[in-house]
Design an enzyme around this catalytic site. Structure first.
Site, PDB file in Angstrom:
ATOM      1  N   HIS A 121     -20.261  54.555 -22.178  1.00 39.23           N
ATOM      2  CA  HIS A 121     -21.587  55.139 -21.973  1.00 39.23           C
ATOM      3  C   HIS A 121     -21.644  56.028 -20.728  1.00 39.23           C
ATOM      4  CE1 HIS A 121     -22.356  51.557 -19.291  1.00 39.23           C
ATOM      5  NE2 HIS A 121     -23.014  52.467 -18.604  1.00 39.23           N
ATOM      6  N   ASP A 151     -17.530  49.318 -25.341  1.00 35.99           N
ATOM      7  CA  ASP A 151     -18.021  50.223 -24.298  1.00 35.99           C
ATOM      8  C   ASP A 151     -16.914  50.580 -23.302  1.00 35.99           C
ATOM      9  OD1 ASP A 151     -19.757  51.877 -23.013  1.00 35.99           O
ATOM     10  OD2 ASP A 151     -20.914  50.307 -22.026  1.00 35.99           O
ATOM     11  N   SER A 224     -21.318  51.133 -13.378  1.00 34.80           N
ATOM     12  CA  SER A 224     -20.757  51.066 -14.724  1.00 34.80           C
ATOM     13  C   SER A 224     -19.375  51.704 -14.773  1.00 34.80           C
ATOM     14  CB  SER A 224     -21.674  51.778 -15.720  1.00 34.80           C
ATOM     15  OG  SER A 224     -22.869  51.084 -15.901  1.00 34.80           O
TER      16      SER A 224
END
Length: 488
Positions: A121, A151, A224
């Protein structure tokens, strides 16, 4: 404490007792010293210094189409105001032209030749990806492959010099309470370090292959894709998500375990895509009432609800089989089976142990590829209510199939069973999700076509001393086992 023991034993005990007391005292002092050192590292400074050169900031750029706020003015041709409005519209078009949007994230280098791991993402739909290193060096990155299911994304940069990198560690060795350290780019504050402990293991959020490490190390937006280190400087997780009502860290963060990430990265590096094993069955968890209805000794395994064309059908697997062992590994539930199968090499022939009609059988299944199977469309069945000849059983009104029902439910001539036309809302069947339009295809693990067949299977279950009665139902093509109490 040691001196006190000596004084006490000198007053009251002999030589043997004194020696024992001395040994006990030394052991106690050593134990306390070890415990004190194990409570908390003196500093994470050395660890942070050693791994930071391998952690990167990631900046992505994406082209976003301009948005027109509404219809423009209409000016008659030849009007004195035509030139004025044309200039006005030209200036408006400047704001409607495609715009560049930027986003920030983190990542880490896993090899000296420039492979970098991050979250999917972070780089999804990006036109440009820039990598900033701890030294300040900046390089453009290309996408090698992505896996939205976990992911994870694998990037590559080209560098004239070997790049510092970090190794993966064994996430299975991480215990609840172990110290961990997160490094990343939270809220745009690059190369930031936070520390905490492993709060929980084997967390699942929403993905089929989830295996998250939960930690209270501060993780925020921008973290992230960054690494979660153990105290040995090994990556045991990729920081992916936080649980927060405000969007900021509240001490509940999730990192995808290195056990999952390493397998994904290896496949992305080799193939540019994932290649997961596919067993070719539809399954559901075993509940206590289903286990009782099937006469199983324990509530464990994965119950096969359907076997479409594919590897398992070729191997002879049947609906109603309970998968207990896959390729030598015990299967506790459906989630574990899906993960084990997905991590198994495509094309591998594996032994699958199933319980069928109370007996154990071993099947040899050659796995297919899940990604290929997912691209195959599955026809849906429209759910509609029907009202033909009916009979009330278990709080359900059921009817044998006829041409009218086949048309209403879009069923083929090959479909057999009984149609549920109504369900009492105060019945156990309703509580367990049975609804009008469901097709009961099996009862007591045997195919049924008529109401008489259904009643016979109920009688068989009662004679066998069962407390529950097992049905296989289909709704819009999806099968599911339901166990109902026989005393209702």
């Amino acid at each position: 404490m040691y001196a006190h023991v000596i004084q006490k034993t000198n007053r009251r005990e002999g030589p043997i007792q004194l020696l024992a007391a001395l040994i006990f005292g030394v052991a106690l002092v050593l134990a306390q010293t070890i415990t004190a050192h194990a409570k908390m590292p003196e500093s994470f400074a050395d660890l942070a210094e050693s791994v930071s050169p391998s952690v990167v900031n990631i900046t992505t750029s994406t082209t976003v189409a301009g948005v027109q706020s509404g219809p423009g003015p209409i000016v008659p041709e030849g009007s004195p105001l035509e030139d004025f409005f044309n200039d006005f519209l030209d200036r408006q078009d400047e704001g409607r032209r495609p715009q560049r949007s930027s986003a920030l994230g983190s990542g880490f280098v896993i090899s000296e030749d420039g492979f970098i791991v991050t979250n999917n993402h972070v780089i999804d739909k990006a036109d440009e990806i820039e990598i900033e290193f701890y030294s300040g060096k900046r390089l453009e990155a290309t996408v090698i492959g992505t896996d939205p299911k976990t992911d994870i994304a694998l990037l590559k940069v080209e560098s004239d010099q070997p790049l510092p990198f970090v190794p993966f560690g064994d996430s299975d060795a991480a215990r609840v309470g172990d110290w961990v350290m997160a490094v990343g780019n939270p809220l745009g504050q690059g190369f930031s370090v936070s520390a905490g402990i492993v709060s929980a293991r084997d967390r699942a959020l929403s993905g089929t292959y989830d295996d998250y490490i939960q930690t209270d190390a501060a993780i925020n937006r921008g973290n992230s894709g960054g690494p979660l280190f153990n105290t040995e400087g090994q990556v045991v997780g990729v920081n992916t998500a936080i649980l927060s009502p405000t969007g900021g860290s509240i001490g509940i963060g999730f990192a995808m375990s290195s056990k999952v990430v390493t397998k994904v990265v290896d496949q992305l590096k080799e193939f540019g895509e994932t290649r997961r094993g596919w067993l070719g069955v539809r399954i559901q968890d075993i509940t206590d009432d289903v286990a009782e209805a099937m006469g199983l000794e324990k509530t464990a395994g994965a119950l096969v609800t359907d076997v479409p064309d594919g590897p398992s059908k070729d191997a002879g697997m049947q609906a109603g089989d309970v998968i207990t062992t896959f390729d030598g590994a015990e299967v506790s539930d459906t989630r574990e089976l899906v993960r084990i199968v997905g991590n198994t090499t495509v094309g591998k022939a594996v032994r699958v142990v199933v319980i069928r009609d109370g007996n154990t059988e071993t099947l040899k299944v050659t796995l297919g590829r899940r990604e290929d199977a997912e691209n195959t469309a599955v026809p849906a069945v429209a759910e509609k209510e029907a009202d033909p000849q009916e009979k009330l059983m278990f709080g359900m009104t059921v009817s044998a199939l006829n041409d009218e029902l086949r048309t209403q439910l879009d069923l083929s001539d090959d479909d057999t069973g009984l149609v549920v036309t109504d369900v009492s809302e105060d019945s156990t069947a309703f509580e367990k999700g049975v609804r009008a339009g469901d097709l009961i295809v099996e009862a007591g693990q045997q195919r049924i076509e008529t109401l008489k067949d259904f009643e016979a299977r109920i009688d068989d279950a009662k004679e066998a001393g069962r407390k529950s009665f097992l049905m296989l139902i289909r709704r819009q093509g999806d099968p599911r086992f339901v166990a109902l109490p026989l005393d209702e």
